[in-house]
Write an enzyme that holds these catalytic residues in place. Sequence first.
Site, short mmCIF file in Angstrom:
data_model
loop_
_atom_site.label_atom_id
_atom_site.label_comp_id
_atom_site.label_asym_id
_atom_site.label_seq_id
_atom_site.Cartn_x
_atom_site.Cartn_y
_atom_site.Cartn_z
N TYR A 1 -0.14 -31.86 54.98
CA TYR A 1 -1.02 -31.24 53.98
C TYR A 1 -0.75 -31.81 52.59
CZ TYR A 1 -1.81 -27.41 57.41
OH TYR A 1 -2.12 -26.66 58.51
N TYR B 1 -0.76 -13.64 54.26
CA TYR B 1 0.47 -13.41 55.05
C TYR B 1 1.56 -12.81 54.17
CZ TYR B 1 5.05 -14.46 57.10
OH TYR B 1 6.35 -14.37 57.54
N THR C 1 10.49 -12.13 54.68
CA THR C 1 10.43 -13.57 54.45
C THR C 1 10.63 -13.92 52.98
OG1 THR C 1 8.81 -15.37 54.36
CG2 THR C 1 7.91 -13.18 54.47
N ASP C 2 11.12 -15.13 52.72
CA ASP C 2 11.24 -15.60 51.34
C ASP C 2 9.87 -15.72 50.67
OD1 ASP C 2 10.33 -17.84 52.77
OD2 ASP C 2 11.92 -19.19 52.09
N GLU C 3 8.80 -15.78 51.48
CA GLU C 3 7.46 -16.01 50.91
C GLU C 3 6.99 -14.84 50.06
OE1 GLU C 3 4.70 -17.97 53.53
OE2 GLU C 3 6.33 -18.78 54.73
N LYS D 1 3.21 -8.99 53.97
CA LYS D 1 4.66 -8.83 54.22
C LYS D 1 5.32 -8.13 53.02
CE LYS D 1 7.01 -10.16 57.18
NZ LYS D 1 7.44 -9.51 58.46
P1 NAD Z 1 6.23 -15.10 66.10
O1 NAD Z 1 4.82 -15.29 65.66
O2 NAD Z 1 6.89 -16.14 66.95
O3 NAD Z 1 6.40 -13.72 66.87
C1 NAD Z 1 5.82 -12.52 66.43
C2 NAD Z 1 5.97 -11.50 67.57
O4 NAD Z 1 5.42 -10.27 67.13
C3 NAD Z 1 5.22 -11.91 68.84
O5 NAD Z 1 6.02 -11.64 69.98
C4 NAD Z 1 3.98 -11.00 68.82
O6 NAD Z 1 3.47 -10.73 70.12
C5 NAD Z 1 4.55 -9.77 68.15
N1 NAD Z 1 3.51 -8.94 67.49
C6 NAD Z 1 2.54 -9.35 66.64
N2 NAD Z 1 1.80 -8.29 66.24
C7 NAD Z 1 2.34 -7.19 66.85
C8 NAD Z 1 2.04 -5.81 66.83
N3 NAD Z 1 1.02 -5.33 66.10
N4 NAD Z 1 2.81 -4.99 67.55
C9 NAD Z 1 3.84 -5.45 68.31
N5 NAD Z 1 4.16 -6.75 68.38
C10 NAD Z 1 3.42 -7.62 67.66
O7 NAD Z 1 7.04 -14.86 64.75
P2 NAD Z 1 8.51 -15.25 64.30
O8 NAD Z 1 8.49 -16.59 63.69
O9 NAD Z 1 9.45 -14.97 65.41
O10 NAD Z 1 8.73 -14.19 63.13
C11 NAD Z 1 9.34 -12.93 63.38
C12 NAD Z 1 9.51 -12.20 62.06
O11 NAD Z 1 10.31 -12.97 61.17
C13 NAD Z 1 8.21 -11.91 61.32
O12 NAD Z 1 8.28 -10.62 60.76
C14 NAD Z 1 8.16 -12.96 60.22
O13 NAD Z 1 7.44 -12.52 59.11
C15 NAD Z 1 9.64 -13.12 59.93
N6 NAD Z 1 10.04 -14.44 59.41
C16 NAD Z 1 9.66 -15.58 60.03
C17 NAD Z 1 10.09 -16.81 59.54
C18 NAD Z 1 9.72 -18.12 60.21
O14 NAD Z 1 10.02 -19.17 59.66
N7 NAD Z 1 9.13 -18.12 61.37
C19 NAD Z 1 10.91 -16.86 58.40
C20 NAD Z 1 11.29 -15.64 57.79
C21 NAD Z 1 10.86 -14.45 58.31
P1 TYD Z 2 4.59 -23.67 58.14
O1 TYD Z 2 5.43 -24.12 59.30
O2 TYD Z 2 3.20 -23.20 58.38
O3 TYD Z 2 5.46 -22.58 57.36
P2 TYD Z 2 5.19 -21.89 55.90
O4 TYD Z 2 3.83 -22.17 55.46
O5 TYD Z 2 5.37 -20.45 56.25
O6 TYD Z 2 6.25 -22.44 55.02
O7 TYD Z 2 4.51 -24.88 57.10
C1 TYD Z 2 5.68 -25.45 56.54
C2 TYD Z 2 5.22 -26.48 55.53
O8 TYD Z 2 4.57 -27.56 56.22
C3 TYD Z 2 4.21 -25.96 54.54
O9 TYD Z 2 4.45 -26.59 53.28
C4 TYD Z 2 2.88 -26.43 55.08
C5 TYD Z 2 3.23 -27.75 55.76
N1 TYD Z 2 2.40 -28.11 56.94
C6 TYD Z 2 1.80 -29.37 57.00
O10 TYD Z 2 1.93 -30.20 56.10
N2 TYD Z 2 1.05 -29.66 58.10
C7 TYD Z 2 0.87 -28.77 59.12
O11 TYD Z 2 0.14 -29.11 60.10
C8 TYD Z 2 1.52 -27.50 59.05
C9 TYD Z 2 1.36 -26.49 60.14
C10 TYD Z 2 2.28 -27.20 57.94
#
Ligand code: NAD
Ligand code: TYD
Length: 330
Positions: A199, A142, A118-120, A146
Site C-alpha cells: 500500500y 476498527y 490494540t495499539d491502534e 476497539k
Molecule cells: P482473529 O480475527 O484471528 O480472531 C478473532 C476471533 O474472534 C475469531 O475466532 C472469531 O470467530 C471471533 N469472533 C469475532 N466476532 C465474534 C463475536 N461477535 N463473538 C464471538 N466470537 C467472535 O483476530 P486476532 O488477530 O486473533 O485478534 C484477537 C484480538 O487481539 C482482537 O481483539 C484484536 O483486536 C486484538 N489484537 C490483535 C492484534 C493483531 O495484530 N492481530 C494486535 C493487537 C490486538
Molecule cells: P495489517 O496486517 O492489515 O495490520 P494493521 O493495519 O492493523 O497494522 O497491515 C500491516 C501494514 O501493512 C499496514 O501498514 C498496511 C500494510 N499492508 C500492505 O501494504 N498491503 C497489504 O496487502 C496489507 C494487508 C497490509
Amino acid sequence: MTKLLVCGGAGFIGSAFVRVRLRDHGDEVTVLDKLTYAGRRENLADLDIDFVHAGIEDPDAVASAIEGVDAVVNFAAETHVDRSITEPDAFVTTHAVGTWVLLEAARRAGVRYLQVSTDEVYGSIEEGSFTESSPLAPSSPYSATKAGADLLVASYFHTYGLPTVICRGSNNYGPRQYPEKLIPLMILNALHGDPLPVYGDGMQVRNWLYVDDFARGIGHVLAHGTPGEAYNVGGPDECPNLDVVRRIIELTGADDSLLTYVRDRPGHDRRYSLGSEKVRALGWEAQVRFAEGLEETVAWYQDNREWWEPIRSGGYREYYARQYGASIKD
Ligand code: NAD
Ligand code: TYD
C-alpha cells in the site's frame, strides 16, 4: 489452575493464548467463539477445552458460559482494518454491543475481566512511543470501535468496581494468522508467485510482536495487573512494510518482480510504536526478535499447507478479488 472463559479463542491470538495456558498453567478453559470467517475450530484441535459456538453479543449463551469461571479474557473481535473500511457493521456490533454484554455478565457473576485491545486505539505516532496515558485517537472504524470498547471496560471499573484490566498489543504475527493480514498474505502470495500488494509507498512502520509473546504478556497482566489499569504489550522491533515484504521475498525465494505498489489504504496510520515499561515491571519480556520470528513464521506456512489451502480456495478468494482486484492486474 484458573478457570477461564476465553472469548474469540478460535482465532489467531486467542488460540495461541489457550495453548500457552493449557501447556504452562494447566488452566481449565472454555472457549466461546462465533466462528466468523476468521475463527476456526481446527485452531483448537487436540486441545482439552470446552467449546461454545456463540457470539459475545448473545446474553443467554454468555450467561451460561460464564458460570463457575474465575476470569473472562476477551479476544472476540473483527480484526481487519481494510474490512472495517468497507463493511464496518460487525465491528460496531461485536466491539460495542458484544463487549457490553460480556461486561454485564462479568458484573453479575462477579468475575475478573481482561479486554484484549490494540495499539491502534492511540492512532499514529511520528516519533517516540505511546504510553498507557497517551490520549486515545483512533483513525479507522476498527480502531475507533476497539477504543470505544476500552472506554466501556474502564467505565465498568469506575462505576461498578468490576476488576477489569486492558492489554494493548502491537501488530502480532506467527502461525495461524488469517491471510488477510500483511505477513501471511505476503507469504502465501510469494509461495504462489502472485503479486505482493504494497500500500502507498510501503514506508509505514509497524511494531512487530510474536504471537506467543503477546499470549504470555496477557497472562502476566491477568495474574499481576492492577484492576482498572491498561497495559501496553509492544514487540521488540519496528520495521517498515517494504522491508518486511523484501525479507519475505528472500525467505521464500520468490521473484523480486512480484513486489507491486497499489493504491494506499484510506486514513492509513503511518507508524505504531508502543512503550511497554509498565508490563515489563510485571516481569514480562518479549522473547522473540522479529528476524527470528519471521523466519519461523515463513517456515510454518511452508510446512502447514493443510491449514491455509482451504482458506485460500474458499470465501477468501471473493474477499481478495474485492479488495485487490481493481489495483492488481496479473
Ligand atoms: P482473529 O480475527 O484471528 O480472531 C478473532 C476471533 O474472534 C475469531 O475466532 C472469531 O470467530 C471471533 N469472533 C469475532 N466476532 C465474534 C463475536 N461477535 N463473538 C464471538 N466470537 C467472535 O483476530 P486476532 O488477530 O486473533 O485478534 C484477537 C484480538 O487481539 C482482537 O481483539 C484484536 O483486536 C486484538 N489484537 C490483535 C492484534 C493483531 O495484530 N492481530 C494486535 C493487537 C490486538
Ligand atoms: P495489517 O496486517 O492489515 O495490520 P494493521 O493495519 O492493523 O497494522 O497491515 C500491516 C501494514 O501493512 C499496514 O501498514 C498496511 C500494510 N499492508 C500492505 O501494504 N498491503 C497489504 O496487502 C496489507 C494487508 C497490509
